[in-house]
Design a protein around this motif. Structure first.
Motif, PDB file in Angstrom:
ATOM      1  N   GLY A  10      51.564  38.680  46.086  1.00 24.76           N
ATOM      2  CA  GLY A  10      50.012  39.067  46.600  1.00 24.76           C
ATOM      3  C   GLY A  10      49.485  37.441  46.917  1.00 24.76           C
ATOM      4  N   ASN A  33      55.742  42.393  49.131  1.00 23.94           N
ATOM      5  CA  ASN A  33      56.364  43.254  47.832  1.00 23.94           C
ATOM      6  C   ASN A  33      55.632  44.427  47.607  1.00 23.94           C
ATOM      7  OD1 ASN A  33      57.330  43.840  45.101  1.00 23.94           O
ATOM      8  ND2 ASN A  33      55.269  42.754  44.355  1.00 23.94           N
ATOM      9  N   ASP A  36      54.368  46.736  43.411  1.00 23.44           N
ATOM     10  CA  ASP A  36      53.174  46.784  42.572  1.00 23.44           C
ATOM     11  C   ASP A  36      52.306  48.040  42.977  1.00 23.44           C
ATOM     12  OD1 ASP A  36      53.550  44.383  41.788  1.00 23.44           O
ATOM     13  OD2 ASP A  36      51.709  43.383  42.354  1.00 23.44           O
ATOM     14  N   ASP A  48      49.857  44.253  46.811  1.00 26.58           N
ATOM     15  CA  ASP A  48      50.046  43.093  47.322  1.00 26.58           C
ATOM     16  C   ASP A  48      50.060  42.966  48.871  1.00 26.58           C
ATOM     17  OD1 ASP A  48      50.560  42.214  44.674  1.00 26.58           O
ATOM     18  OD2 ASP A  48      52.811  41.914  44.924  1.00 26.58           O
ATOM     19  N   PHE A 149      52.951  49.053  36.376  1.00 30.00           N
ATOM     20  CA  PHE A 149      52.416  47.539  36.629  1.00 30.00           C
ATOM     21  C   PHE A 149      51.055  47.291  36.506  1.00 30.00           C
ATOM     22  CE2 PHE A 149      51.487  43.800  38.820  1.00 30.00           C
ATOM     23  CZ  PHE A 149      52.191  42.693  38.238  1.00 30.00           C
ATOM     24  N   SER A 199      57.290  39.602  42.021  1.00 33.22           N
ATOM     25  CA  SER A 199      56.897  39.656  43.221  1.00 33.22           C
ATOM     26  C   SER A 199      58.214  39.446  43.929  1.00 33.22           C
ATOM     27  CB  SER A 199      55.843  38.510  43.668  1.00 33.22           C
ATOM     28  OG  SER A 199      54.430  39.006  42.967  1.00 33.22           O
TER      29      SER A 199
HETATM   30 CA    CA Z   1      51.520  41.253  42.815  1.00 29.42          CA
END
Ligand code: CA
Ligand code: GDP
Length: 316
Positions: A10, A33, A36, A48, A149, A199
Motif C-alpha cells: 500500500g 497486494n 489486505d 492496498d 488483517f 505486503s
Molecule cells: Ca497493506
C-alpha cells in the motif's frame, strides 16, 4: 522506454510507484497486494490496491498517504447511527469504488478485468495488475486469538504483538496471466519498500509466482523499508521482532535473498553492507527516504541508473 515491473503493497509501495510513474522513459506495471482485502458492509474492499489507484490517479489524500483527498464520511455516520461497526474508515467517494467493484464481482466479472477498467476510468497511465484472481487473506495471531488483517491493523491499531501470520487461500490461488506477463516482459523488476511480511510475501507465495520470477530475465532490485532498524510507518519492525526475524535491512534482505540480486538501503545502514553481501546480493547505499514527490522520483531515477549500469556490465 524501459519496462519496469514493481511488486508493491500500500502506502510504502505507492510512494515508489508514484516516483517511477513520474519518469517519462519508464513504462510501469505494478503488481499489487490483495491479502489486505476484506468485506465491510457487504462490500469488497481492497485497501492496498485502492491506495495504488488513488495515488497513481493523483486523487490520494497526501497527508495520510491513503484514501481520497477531499473526502467526507456521511455514509459511515449513517452506518454508525444504525449500529454497524464503523472502525474501518471508508469515505463517501471511496464507498463508490467499493460499490462498483462489488457489483461487478457479483455479476461474475474477473477481479483482474474489473481492476483494469477502474484504472483506465480513473485515467491511470501505468498498469496495475493483480498477482492472483483468487481470495488470499493475511490473518494475524495475537494473544487474543486470530484476527483478520484489518482487525489487527485498523481496529487494534497494530497494538497486539504478532505471534504468527497465515495467508488463507494460498493453496487455491494461482498467479494471473497478467502478472506472469508483467514479470516475463519486464526489463527491470523492483520490490518496493513495502512490509515484507504482509505486503510482499503474500505476493511471492502465490503458486506460480516464484517460478515466474525465476524465469524472468530482468535484474531484480529490492528496496529496504527500514532505516536504522525502524519502519518509517506501520508495524514492520515490531512484526519482524515478534516473529523472531532481525528487524533491520539484513532481516528484510533475507526474505529476498534467492530472488533479488540487488538491494538498496539507507546510509544509516552502511554497517550492514557486508552482511547483505554475504547473502549473495549486491548492496547499495542510496537515499531511500521519500518524504515528497521529489524524493520519490529521485529514488526511482537512482534505481533506473543502477539498473542501466548493471545491464551495461552484463552486455559487455
Ligand atoms: Ca497493506
Ligand atoms: P501499507 O500496505 O500501507 O502498510 O504499505 P506498504 O506495505 O507498501 O509499506 C509499508 C512500509 O513502507 C513500512 O514498513 C515503511 O517503513 C515503508 N516506508 C514508508 N515510507 C517510506 C520511505 O519513504 N522510504 C522507504 N524506504 N520506506 C518507506
Amino acid at each position: 522506454m524501459t519496462r519496469v515491473t514493481l511488486l508493491a503493497g500500500g502506502v510504502g509501495g505507492a510512494k515508489l510507484a508514484e516516483g517511477l510513474a513520474g519518469i517519462p522513459e519508464i513504462a510501469l506495471t505494478v503488481i499489487g497486494n490483495v491479502a489486505d482485502d476484506e468485506e465491510f458492509h457487504g462490500l469488497w474492499v481492497s485497501p492496498d490496491i485502492d491506495t495504488m489507484l488513488y495515488t497513481l490517479s493523483g486523487r490520494v489524500n497526501r497527508d495520510q498517504g491513503w484514501g481520497l483527498a477531499d473526502e467526507s464520511n456521511r455514509a459511515l455516520e449513517m452506518l454508525n447511527c444504525l449500529g454497524a461497526n464503523t472502525w474501518m474508515f471508508l469515505g463517501d467517494r471511496d464507498f463508490g469504488l467499493h460499490i462498483y467493484r462489488t457489483e461487478r464481482l457479483r455479476r461474475g466479472d474477473r477481479p483482474s478485468d474489473i481492476l483494469t477498467d477502474i484504472a483506465s476510468k480513473l485515467g491511470i497511465n501505468s498498469k496495475i495488475v493483480l498477482p492472483t484472481d483468487a481470495k488470499v487473506q493475511t490473518r494475524v495471531l495475537t494473544d487474543g486469538g486470530w484476527l483478520s488483517f484489518q482487525e489487527y491493523f485498523v481496529r487494534e491499531r497494530c497494538q497486539p504483538e504478532v505471534l504468527e501470520l497465515s495467508y488463507d487461500g494460498l493453496e487455491l490461488s494461482k498467479i494471473t496471466a497478467e502478472a506472469e506477463l508483467a514479470l516475463n516482459e519486464a526489463e527491470l523488476i523492483i520490490i518496493a519498500p513495502s512490509n515484507p511480511l504482509v505486503s510482499i510475501l503474500p505476493i511471492l507465495k502465490i503458486p506460480g509466482f516464484h517460478a515466474a520470477l525465476q524465469n524472468a530475465t530482468a535484474p531484480i532490485f529490492a528496496v529496504s523499508p527500514l532505516i536504522a532498524g525502524k519502519a518509517l510507518k506501520g508495524p514492520a519492525d515490531r512484526m519482524l521482532t515478534s516473529l523472531n526475524y532481525r528487524a533491520d535491512s539484513v532481516g528484510v534482505a533475507h526474505f529476498y535473498e534467492n530472488i533479488a540480486a540487488h538491494f538498496l538501503m539507507d546510509s544509516h545502514d552502511f554497517g550492514l553492507i557486508d552482511e547483505v553481501s554475504k547473502l549473495g546480493m549486491q548492496a547499495y547505499i542510496a537515499d531511500i527516504f521519500m518524504p515528497d514527490l521529489e524524493g520519490k522520483v529521485r529514488l526511482a531515477r537512482e534505481i533506473l541508473e543502477l539498473y542501466k549500469n548493471v545491464s551495461r556490465v552484463d552486455s559487455k
